[in-house]
Design a protein around this motif. Structure first.
Motif, PDB file in Angstrom:
ATOM      1  N   ASP A  39     -22.199  20.099  19.354  1.00 15.25           N
ATOM      2  CA  ASP A  39     -21.472  21.218  19.967  1.00 15.25           C
ATOM      3  C   ASP A  39     -20.341  20.753  20.882  1.00 15.25           C
ATOM      4  OD1 ASP A  39     -23.074  22.974  18.633  1.00 15.25           O
ATOM      5  OD2 ASP A  39     -24.321  23.507  20.354  1.00 15.25           O
ATOM      6  N   ARG A  42     -17.419  19.589  18.814  1.00 15.07           N
ATOM      7  CA  ARG A  42     -16.826  20.745  18.131  1.00 15.07           C
ATOM      8  C   ARG A  42     -15.901  21.506  19.069  1.00 15.07           C
ATOM      9  NH1 ARG A  42     -22.126  21.467  16.032  1.00 15.07           N
ATOM     10  NH2 ARG A  42     -22.242  21.146  13.767  1.00 15.07           N
ATOM     11  N   ARG A  43     -16.355  21.676  20.312  1.00 13.62           N
ATOM     12  CA  ARG A  43     -15.538  22.411  21.290  1.00 13.62           C
ATOM     13  C   ARG A  43     -14.209  21.715  21.542  1.00 13.62           C
ATOM     14  NH1 ARG A  43     -20.694  23.460  23.684  1.00 13.62           N
ATOM     15  NH2 ARG A  43     -20.503  21.644  25.066  1.00 13.62           N
TER      16      ARG A  43
END
Length: 226
Positions: A39, A42-43
């Motif tokens: 995550d 991805r951010r």
């Protein structure tokens, strides 16, 4: 646009390398064993790819998912479970070598067809000063305190294999880095350097041109003489 694959990119040095290369304009594919752990990267804007460097099928599936590749950063590594000769056995040694050394070979060999299509192919392997025998015996270097056999031996092998790859691939820039004693999950965040400082050499070598260095060992201060 430069397309870059970073192994072990979900945390610590790999995550920071991804952040900085995205900031530099690279399209970054973030390789990791468990995509659910991606995550944070991805951010940042990276594309997550499932990639377990110890699994041949996983490695080839990851390469098949890439449209192209200019830069490969072999960052994934493990510390292992052996910290001195009292807890050392062959299984502990094999486990570390499989990720830290053979894993680099698996990924690099699978990546070569893509890299050969690039006009500026670059490989950066992340090693450690713990793999540098001169520092392991020098009281002036923090590495002298390390007694673990598998990790030190694996990183020494990464330095040697980098030199050999560079000789075999003169059309590519192939180098190896020492992040230095950096605050990461590896050491309980005890290192005095930030992850940004620890990725300085890797980020710099990931951006070299066709006339850049090859077969060299660098830390954040520059080349480490063989």
């Amino acid at each position: 646009m430069t397309t870059t694959l970073i192994t072990g990119a979900n945390r610590s040095l790999g995550l920071e390398t991804a952040r900085r290369l995205l900031e530099a304009g690279h399209t970054v594919y973030a390789g990791m064993r468990d995509p659910a752990s991606g995550d944070a990267v991805r951010r940042l804007g990276a594309q997550v790819v499932t990639l377990d460097v110890t699994d041949e099928e996983s490695v080839h599936a990851a390469m098949a998912a890439l449209p192209e590749l200019d830069v490969l950063v072999n960052n994934a590594g493990v510390l292992g479970t052996s910290y001195d000769v009292e807890d050392l056995d062959a299984a502990a040694m094999t486990a570390v070598l499989d990720t830290n050394v053979t894993g680099i070979v698996r990924v690099t060999q699978a990546a070569l067809p893509l890299l050969r299509r690039s006009t500026n192919p670059v490989i950066v392997n992340v090693a450690s000063g713990v793999g540098w025998p001169r520092w392991l015996t020098d009281p002036e270097h923090v590495e002298v305190n390390v007694k673990a056999v598998p990790y030190a031996a694996s990183k020494a092998a990464v330095i040697a294999l980098t030199v050999q790859y560079a000789k075999n691939l003169p059309q590519m820039r192939v180098n190896v880095t020492d992040p230095g004693y950096t605050a990461t999950d590896f050491n309980g965040h005890s290192g005095p350097q930030t992850v940004t400082e620890g990725t300085d050499a890797t980020v710099a070598l990931a951006q070299v041109g066709p006339d850049g260095p090859t077969g060299e060992f660098h830390d954040r201060h520059g080349r480490i003489a063989f």
